[in-house]
Motif scaffolding. Structure first.
Motif, short mmCIF file in Angstrom:
data_model
loop_
_atom_site.label_atom_id
_atom_site.label_comp_id
_atom_site.label_asym_id
_atom_site.label_seq_id
_atom_site.Cartn_x
_atom_site.Cartn_y
_atom_site.Cartn_z
N SER A 172 -17.50 -46.56 26.93
CA SER A 172 -17.42 -45.13 26.64
C SER A 172 -18.81 -44.11 26.59
CB SER A 172 -16.79 -44.95 25.07
OG SER A 172 -17.52 -45.57 24.29
N ASP A 173 -18.50 -42.89 26.45
CA ASP A 173 -19.76 -41.96 26.41
C ASP A 173 -19.72 -41.23 25.11
OD1 ASP A 173 -17.67 -40.64 27.19
OD2 ASP A 173 -18.74 -39.92 29.05
N TRP A 174 -21.01 -40.82 24.69
CA TRP A 174 -20.98 -40.52 23.35
C TRP A 174 -21.87 -39.34 23.29
CZ3 TRP A 174 -18.11 -41.03 19.42
CH2 TRP A 174 -18.33 -40.39 18.21
N TRP A 175 -21.48 -38.09 22.50
CA TRP A 175 -22.22 -36.95 22.26
C TRP A 175 -22.59 -36.80 20.69
CZ3 TRP A 175 -18.99 -37.54 26.18
CH2 TRP A 175 -19.24 -36.90 27.61
N HIS A 176 -23.92 -36.19 20.45
CA HIS A 176 -24.00 -35.63 19.05
C HIS A 176 -23.34 -34.44 18.89
CE1 HIS A 176 -27.96 -38.20 19.83
NE2 HIS A 176 -27.16 -38.94 19.39
N LEU A 177 -23.17 -33.64 19.55
CA LEU A 177 -22.21 -32.38 19.37
C LEU A 177 -20.89 -32.79 18.81
CD1 LEU A 177 -22.75 -29.11 20.04
CD2 LEU A 177 -21.38 -29.70 22.02
N SER A 178 -20.51 -32.34 17.75
CA SER A 178 -18.96 -32.82 17.27
C SER A 178 -17.96 -32.26 18.22
CB SER A 178 -18.96 -31.89 15.94
OG SER A 178 -18.43 -30.81 16.13
N VAL A 179 -16.82 -33.14 18.28
CA VAL A 179 -15.88 -32.66 19.15
C VAL A 179 -15.32 -31.28 18.89
CG1 VAL A 179 -14.97 -34.96 19.79
CG2 VAL A 179 -14.26 -33.96 17.81
#
Ligand SMILES: O=C1O[C@H]([C@@H](O)CO)C(O)=C1O
Length: 576
Positions: A172-179
Motif C-alpha cells: 500500500s501507499d501512505w500519505w501524511h495528509l489526512s484522507v
C-alpha cells in the motif's frame, strides 16, 4: 415368484447404499461457515514511524488476514464504530455470485453502514486465490481500511504447482495528509492534487529512512513501522502472495538475487513465467514462486518501488531472512534498483507474458454482442477537475443502484444512458479542445449472459504531453484481457490481434499511456457492478462506469442494504 421380491429387496439395498453415499458425500462437501465479528474504528498508529489516525479493524492495521477454503461460506458482521462516517467493505476479487448485495460498494450495492450499525456480509468464496478486502466509500481505503483475503483450494484438490511455504505481501501507499484533506482537495476548485505518497508500506509497515540509509534500518526492534522480516528455510520453494491496495502507486517488486516465477493473477492460474521483478498496479494480485537457493549465510532485500509516475517516494524494503542468519543482519548488497519509472515498453511486455494456464476457460470466440469503447479523459466540470468516460464523469446517487433498480425506483438515478463510443475525430494525443465534461449517474444496461467487449482507450490529460496509467477493476466478474495496443483503437484492425487462444482471466487490467486495452467478459452475474479505475483519487473524480444486468433475478437483499434514500422511503412501513 421370488424374482420380483429379490429385485425389490436388491433395489432397496442399492437405494440405501446410494443414500449412505449421498449422506457421506454431503458430509464431506458440507461447506464450512466462518463467522467474523468486526468493528471498524480509527486509532492512532505510525505505519511509517509517524503517528496519524488510521482506520483499523478490531484494533488492527492492516485488518486481520482472512483465510478460508474454496466453497466456504463467510459471515462477517461488520459494526461501524466510526463516530461520524458511514462505512462498507468490498471483497476484492470475490465475484459475489448470487449475493450482489454483499459486494460492499457504497451507493452501488448497499447503503453505507451508519455509525453504530452492523451489516451482515454473507457470501461464498467459490474459488482459490490471492485477494484482499478494502473500504469502498469515499477515500477510506487510503485511510488504511484493508487486509488480505486468501482462499486455499478445496480439500482433496491440488494447486497446479508445488511449494513448501508461503509469504504474504500486502502493498500500500501512505500519505501524511489526512484522507479528509485529500478528499476535500480533490473536490476543491481549483483541485488540490494529493501528490505522491510519503511512504510505501509492506504489510502496513514502512520505516521511511530504510532506503536512504539502509545501514540505520533496524529490523528487529518492536516498532509499528519496523519492516516485517520474512523468514525462510534454505532450498525450499515459497509462494509469495502479493496484493496491491495502493491508492495511487504502481509498483515494481523484486527479491534480490532471486528469480520470480509468476503462477497466479487475480485468482486465476497463469502459464508460469520467470522474471527478475514484478510490476503490480493498484487492485492487482499475483502469486510468484521463489526458490531459496542462494547463499544461506546471508539475508536478501525485498523491495517495492514506484513506477508509472515520476518517482518521489523511497522504496519499501524488507528482508528475506534465511533462518540460520540473524534477522537483523543487513544484506551486504544494495536493494534491487526499481526499473525506470517511464519504461512503458518493459511494463507492457510484463503483462503481455500473462497467459491463461492450459485448460483455463476461454472467451466465447464468436465475438461480442456488445462493443463498448470507453475513452478516458481528464476534464473540467464547473471548474472542478474530473475524469470522464466518453465525456461523462460518474457521480454516485444517494440511493444505491441495486435497490433502486430492483424495486423500479427510476427517479433514483440519471435516466440518460451513457455513450458507447466517442467521436472519430477526437485526438487522443493532445489535450481536449474543450475540456468540459458532464456529470451523471447513468448506467450501462447489459443483457444477461451476453458477451461484452470493452475497449479502454487512454488519452492525453489536460496537460500537454501527459498520459497516465490507469488500472481498471471490474466487480462481479472476471474478464479476459484480449490485448493491448498503442494509439487509437481502430475497429477491424486492433481486434485482428486479439488473443483468443490463451488470454489471461483477471479482474484488473491496466491501460498504458496513449494506448488501449481490450477486455471481454460474459455478463452472467445478476447485479449492479462498478467498473472503475482503481486509483482511489481517480474514482473519486468520476473515473468509473456502472453495469446493471439481470437485477430482476436478485433475491435476498438484506434490509440494511436498502435503508437509505428512496428504498428507505419505500420500505418505511415494512418490517425487515
Ligand atoms: O488526477 C490527477 O491530477 C494530477 C494532475 O493531472 C493535475 O494536478 C495527477 O497527476 C493526476 O493523476
Amino acid at each position: 415368484m421370488l424374482r420380483p421380491i429379490r429385485g425389490f429387496v436388491g433395489a432397496r439395498i442399492i437405494l440405501i447404499l446410494i443414500q449412505c453415499v449421498f449422506v457421506l458425500s454431503a458430509v464431506e462437501v458440507a461447506a464450512t461457515v466462518h463467522h467474523f465479528t468486526w468493528e471498524v474504528g480509527y486509532m492512532f498508529w505510525a505505519p511509517n514511524c509517524i503517528e496519524n489516525p488510521v482506520m483499523a479493524i478490531n484494533g488492527r492495521f492492516p485488518g486481520p488476514t482472512i483465510r478460508a477454503k474454496a466453497g466456504d461460506i463467510i459471515h462477517f458482521d461488520l459494526t461501524n464504530k466510526l463516530s461520524t462516517e458511514g462505512v462498507v467493505i468490498h471483497w476484492h476479487g470475490i465475484r459475489q455470485i448470487g449475493t450482489p448485495w454483499a459486494d460492499g460498494t457504497a451507493s452501488i450495492s448497499q447503503c453505507a453502514i451508519s455509525p453504530g450499525e452492523t451489516f451482515p456480509y454473507r457470501f461464498v468464496v467459490d474459488r482459490p486465490g490471492t485477494y484482499f478486502y478494502h473500504g469502498h466509500f469515499g477515500m477510506q481505503r487510503s485511510a488504511g481500511l484493508y487486509g488480505s483475503l486468501i482462499i486455499d483450494v478445496a480439500d482433496g484438490l491440488k494447486e497446479p504447482f508445488h511449494y513448501n511455504g508461503e509469504l504474504n505481501l500486502l502493498l500500500s501507499d501512505w500519505w501524511h495528509l489526512s484522507v479528509h484533506k485529500q478528499e476535500l482537495g480533490l473536490s476543491a476548485t481549483p483541485m488540490r492534487w494529493i501528490n505522491e505518497p510519503n511512504s510505501l508500506l509492506i504489510n502496513g509497515q514502512g520505516k521511511s529512512n530504510c532506503s536512504i540509509a539502509a545501514a540505520t534500518c533496524n529490523f528487529t526492534e518492536l516498532q509499528q513501522c519496523a519492516p516485517e522480516v520474512l523468514r525462510v528455510k534454505p532450498k525450499q520453494t515459497y509462494r509469495l502472495r502479493i496484493a496491491s491496495t495502493t491508492a495511487l502507486a504502481s509498483l515494481s517488486v523484486a527479491v534480490a538475487n532471486h528469480k520470480l516465477v509468476v503462477v497466479e493473477a487475480d485468482g486465476n492460474y497463469v502459464e508460469p513465467f520467470e522474471v527478475d521483478d514484478l510490476y503490480i498496479h493498484s487492485g492487482e494480485n499475483y502469486s510468484v514462486l521463489i526458490k531459496t537457493d542462494q547463499d544461506p549465510t546471508k539475508n536478501y532485500w525485498i523491495s517495492a518501488g514506484v513506477v508509472g509516475r515520476k518517482n518521489k517516494t523511497s522504496q519499501a524494503l524488507t528482508i528475506l531472512n534465511y533462518e540460520s542468519v540473524h534477522a537483523g543482519k543487513l544484506p551486504d548488497s544494495r536493494p534491487p534498483d526499481t526499473p525506470l519509472w517511464n519504461d512503458t515498453i518493459r511494463m507492457r511486455s510484463f503483462v503481455e507474458q500473462l497467459r491463461g494456464l492450459n485448460n483455463s476457460p476461454l472467451p466465447p470466440p464468436a465475438g461480442a454482442h456488445r462493443h463498448i469503447v470507453l475513452l478516458n479523459t481528464q476534464n473540467l466540470y464547473r471548474g472542478q477537475t474530473k475524469w470522464a468516460l466518453n465525456n461523462v464523469s460518474l457521480s454516485l446517487p444517494a440511493t444505491p443502484y441495486l435497490g433502486s433498480i430492483r424495486y423500479s425506483l427510476i427517479d433514483a438515478f440519471d435516466a440518460n444512458v451513457p455513450l458507447e463510443s466517442f467521436p472519430n475525430d477526437y485526438d487522443i494525443m493532445a489535450p481536449a479542445a474543450n475540456p468540459n465534461c458532464t456529470v451523471s449517474s447513468g448506467v450501462y444496461w447489459l443483457q444477461i449472459n451476453s458477451t461484452v467487449d470493452v475497449i479502454l482507450q487512454n488519452a492525453n490529460t489536460m496537460s500537454a504531453n501527459t498520459s497516465e496509467i490507469h488500472p481498471w477493476h471490474l466487480h462481479g466478474h472476471d474478464f479476459w484481457v484480449l490485448g493491448y495496443g498503442d494509439g487509437k483503437f481502430v475497429d477491424g484492425v486492433g481486434d485482428k490481434n486479439f488473443n483468443l487462444k490463451d488470454p489471461p482471466l483477471r479482474n484488473t487490467a491496466v491501460t498504458f499511456p496513449y494506448g488501449w486495452t481490450a477486455l471481454r467478459f460474459v455478463a452472467d452475474n445478476p447485479g449492479v457492478w462498478a467498473f472503475h479505475c482503481h486509483i482511489k483519487p481517480h474514482l473519486h473524480m468520476g473515473m468509473g462506469v456502472v453495469f446493471a444486468l439481470g437485477v430482476e433475478r436478485v433475491q435476498g437483499i438484506p434490509g440494511q442494504a436498502l435503508a437509505c434514500g428512496l428504498t428507505a422511503k419505500l420500505f418505511m412501513n415494512t418490517k425487515f
